[in-house]
Design a protein around this motif. Structure first.
Motif, PDB file in Angstrom:
ATOM      1  N   GLU A   1      78.799 -11.051 -27.221  1.00 47.96           N
ATOM      2  CA  GLU A   1      78.090 -11.012 -28.517  1.00 47.96           C
ATOM      3  C   GLU A   1      76.843 -12.365 -27.809  1.00 47.96           C
TER       4      GLU A   1
ATOM      5  N   VAL B   1      73.811 -14.631 -27.900  1.00 48.16           N
ATOM      6  CA  VAL B   1      73.507 -16.377 -28.472  1.00 48.16           C
ATOM      7  C   VAL B   1      71.964 -16.676 -28.069  1.00 48.16           C
TER       8      VAL B   1
ATOM      9  N   VAL C   1      78.369 -25.073 -26.276  1.00 47.37           N
ATOM     10  CA  VAL C   1      78.629 -23.889 -26.171  1.00 47.37           C
ATOM     11  C   VAL C   1      79.782 -23.171 -24.537  1.00 47.37           C
TER      12      VAL C   1
ATOM     13  N   LEU D   1      79.675 -20.090 -23.191  1.00 42.42           N
ATOM     14  CA  LEU D   1      79.301 -18.515 -22.959  1.00 42.42           C
ATOM     15  C   LEU D   1      80.053 -18.198 -22.159  1.00 42.42           C
TER      16      LEU D   1
ATOM     17  N   LYS E   1      79.456 -13.477 -22.654  1.00 42.48           N
ATOM     18  CA  LYS E   1      78.927 -13.797 -23.561  1.00 42.48           C
ATOM     19  C   LYS E   1      77.082 -12.512 -22.890  1.00 42.48           C
TER      20      LYS E   1
ATOM     21  N   PRO F   1      72.723 -24.133 -29.443  1.00 43.17           N
ATOM     22  CA  PRO F   1      72.797 -22.813 -29.551  1.00 43.17           C
ATOM     23  C   PRO F   1      72.705 -21.519 -31.038  1.00 43.17           C
ATOM     24  N   VAL F   2      72.109 -20.782 -31.513  1.00 41.60           N
ATOM     25  CA  VAL F   2      72.286 -20.352 -32.695  1.00 41.60           C
ATOM     26  C   VAL F   2      73.036 -19.034 -32.149  1.00 41.60           C
ATOM     27  N   ALA F   3      74.477 -18.654 -32.518  1.00 45.63           N
ATOM     28  CA  ALA F   3      74.499 -16.805 -32.443  1.00 45.63           C
ATOM     29  C   ALA F   3      73.847 -15.837 -33.256  1.00 45.63           C
ATOM     30  N   LEU F   4      73.939 -15.091 -32.899  1.00 47.24           N
ATOM     31  CA  LEU F   4      72.527 -13.685 -33.354  1.00 47.24           C
ATOM     32  C   LEU F   4      73.114 -12.949 -34.339  1.00 47.24           C
ATOM     33  N   GLY F   5      74.634 -12.897 -34.378  1.00 50.53           N
ATOM     34  CA  GLY F   5      75.456 -12.439 -35.221  1.00 50.53           C
ATOM     35  C   GLY F   5      75.599 -10.811 -34.558  1.00 50.53           C
TER      36      GLY F   5
ATOM     37  N   GLU G   1      75.851  -7.989 -30.987  1.00 55.07           N
ATOM     38  CA  GLU G   1      76.774  -7.086 -30.100  1.00 55.07           C
ATOM     39  C   GLU G   1      75.571  -6.612 -28.996  1.00 55.07           C
TER      40      GLU G   1
END
Length: 542
Positions: A119, A121, A140, A142, A145, A266-270, A272
């Motif tokens: 994932e 981030v 968050v 990590l 990730k 932090p922003v999850a980018l959706g 992988e």
């Protein structure tokens, strides 16, 4: 506290000699040293030469267990062509172009570097700075990730109206802006990979510089077997990052602004990230070299004068057929300077504190010789008074000023102004502090452990030369960096005018001399990211 002008007179001592400096530089750049690359026959000859010179100067062995040296084992890795390199999002997979879209390397001692569907981030600038009340991570997790960072500091691109303006020294880079810090922080948090979004202005160099190592990297070999959590570390191009964020339905421009606030999360980018590379790895054996003059009153208190002995070794032939990149200025000239400083100290009364002459290995591979030393110091860091470094001195002649690298960091800059003033010179601040030169030479390995440092580097700004002024100083920088930096033509020349380099070497001697017979301890200034580290070991200096 800035140290007072030393009452111990050096008037009866020998003078630092331009002829001796020239002799050392011309010797160290002979073809027999093969460009002084770590782990080569050229290194073996260089180490033998340095030990012989240190002995001839009357220095004592200053290395490990009474020897002249300290082992510097290096991990050398080279990535092959990627077997897989892609980003998946919403059921769609986009293959990345290695070199164009992304540049990575590894510092894990493994035959394969693999990241599987990890994932991604976005962590903004990735800064954890308690002294500034700043935390980009907000707890968050990590682990496992891929951390995606912005380059430089949170205030680099800020307008004067933004709250962050000046919080991280404005345009001047702090350590939080260096790519090395970001990779270290990602590893501390268990990330499997780290990517920095490239911007030419904020990085200080173009994408061509990013990809020039071609998948090669060097790192230290940990004695306890620990290694970075990062299977891959590197950069993603600005255009590839824009596409990634667009596909994720995110506005990278707006996120850049949000990342300049303390409230950023932090922003999850959706998305992988997946990668698989074959890796060639080996252990390269290198060495630091040390000589010393033991102090008579407080021998456990040390002053280190340092330069790096290594250069870039063999490369493609230049227009004159020269294949060895021997680093006459970078840093045989610095080495010659610290040898002359040693020779001058040996002509004087024995200092109260111990003088250490340090010849660092593998600076050009990432400050690795000094980093190995900092991890396993021969002399306790808590009672190391200062580390005074020479790395690239200008050879354009006498100057009216001296260039300060890292304004506002420590009291040694006050000493620099004082002793330059005694030469009739003034201090000029480095011209491009956003490039972070303070963090890009061997002194920094000790600085980030709290040791007060000062760097003398001719590339940090155009000197105001007596002949030709600042225009001539800038021409010297442009000619050197544009033609010979890290190239075969970085060679000794009869056109060199060492008068300016001699001024700088003498200033560094004077600063060290003022400390050698003193009980004063240089300090970090308020606001420096290294002050808290040094303050934590204050009891050792009482």
């Amino acid at each position: 506290m800035a140290s007072p002008i030393n009452a111990q007179s050096a008037d009866q001592s020998i003078e630092i000699s331009a002829d001796e400096i020239t002799r050392t530089v011309r010797t160290m750049t002979l073809d027999q040293f093969e460009g002084r690359a770590p782990g080569t026959a050229g290194e073996d000859r260089t180490i033998g030469y340095l030990i012989g010179r240190f002995e001839a100067l009357g220095l004592e062995p200053g290395g490990v267990d009474g020897t002249w040296t300290q082992a510097v084992p290096l991990l050398h890795t080279v990535l092959g062509e990627p077997e897989k390199l892609s980003i998946s999002m919403n059921g769609e997979t986009t293959n990345l172009n290695a070199g164009k879209d992304i540049y990575v390397s590894t510092l894990q001692p493994k035959d394969r570097a693999v990241v599987g569907d990890a994932e991604m981030v976005f962590v903004g600038y990735g800064v954890t700075a308690p002294e500034r009340g700043w935390d980009d991570f907000k707890g968050v997790d990590l682990k496992g990730k891929v951390a995606v960072f912005l380059v430089n500091d949170p205030d680099f691109a800020a307008s004067s109206q933004e709250d962050v303006a000046g919080e991280f020294a404005g345009r001047a880079m702090t350590y939080y802006g260096r790519w090395t810090y970001k990779f270290e922080e990602a590893s501390r948090r268990g990330a499997v990979a780290a990517l920095i979004i490239h911007e030419t202005e904020a990085a200080g160099y173009g994408w061509n510089v990013i990809e020039s190592p071609q998948g090669e990297n060097y790192g230290t070999v940990s004695a306890d077997g620990q290694m970075t959590s990062l299977a891959l570390q590197g950069w993603i191009s600005g255009s590839a990052a824009e596409s990634l964020f667009d596909d994720a339905g995110l506005d990278l421009a707006k996120l850049r602004v949000a990342a300049r606030t303390k409230g950023f999360k932090p922003v999850a980018l959706g998305a992988e990230f997946s990668a698989a590379y074959p890796v060639k790895q080996s252990i390269v054996k290198s060495q630091n070299v040390f000589g010393k003059i033991t102090g008579k009153a407080r021998p456990d208190e040390t002053i280190i004068f340092g330069a790096h002995w290594d250069a870039y070794g063999e490369g493609p032939p230049d227009e004159n057929g020269n294949i060895y990149r021997s680093g006459a200025n970078d840093d045989a000239l610095g080495m010659a300077g610290i040898m002359e400083i040693a020779r001058k100290f040996k002509s004087m009364e024995q200092p109260d504190r111990t003088i250490v002459i340090a010849a660092w290995a593998a600076e050009e591979r990432g400050l690795l010789g000094s980093e190995v030393y900092a991890q396993s110091p021969v002399y306790p860091l808590e009672t190391t008074v200062a580390n005074l470094a020479l790395d690239v001195l200008q050879t354009g002649g006498k100057a009216k000023d001296v260039i300060l690298v890292g304004k506002g960091q420590g009291t040694l800059e006050d000493d620099l102004a004082k002793f330059a003033g005694l030469q009739g010179r003034v201090v000029t601040e480095e011209s491009l502090p956003e490039r972070g030169l303070f963090f890009r030479a061997d002194h920094f390995s000790l600085a980030k452990r709290g040791v007060p440092v000062l760097l003398m580097m001719g590339l940090a700004g155009a000197s105001d030369l007596v002949e030709g002024g600042r225009k001539a100083g800038q021409k010297w920088i442009d000619d050197y960096t544009g033609n010979c930096y890290h190239a075969a033509c970085d060679a000794w020349s009869p056109d060199w005018d060492l008068a300016g380099a001699m001024q700088d070497i003498n200033v560094m001697f004077d600063i060290g001399n003022s400390l050698a017979y003193s009980k004063q301890w240089p300090e970090w200034k308020k606001g420096s990211e290294f002050k808290e580290l040094r303050d934590g070991s204050a009891d050792a200096r009482r």
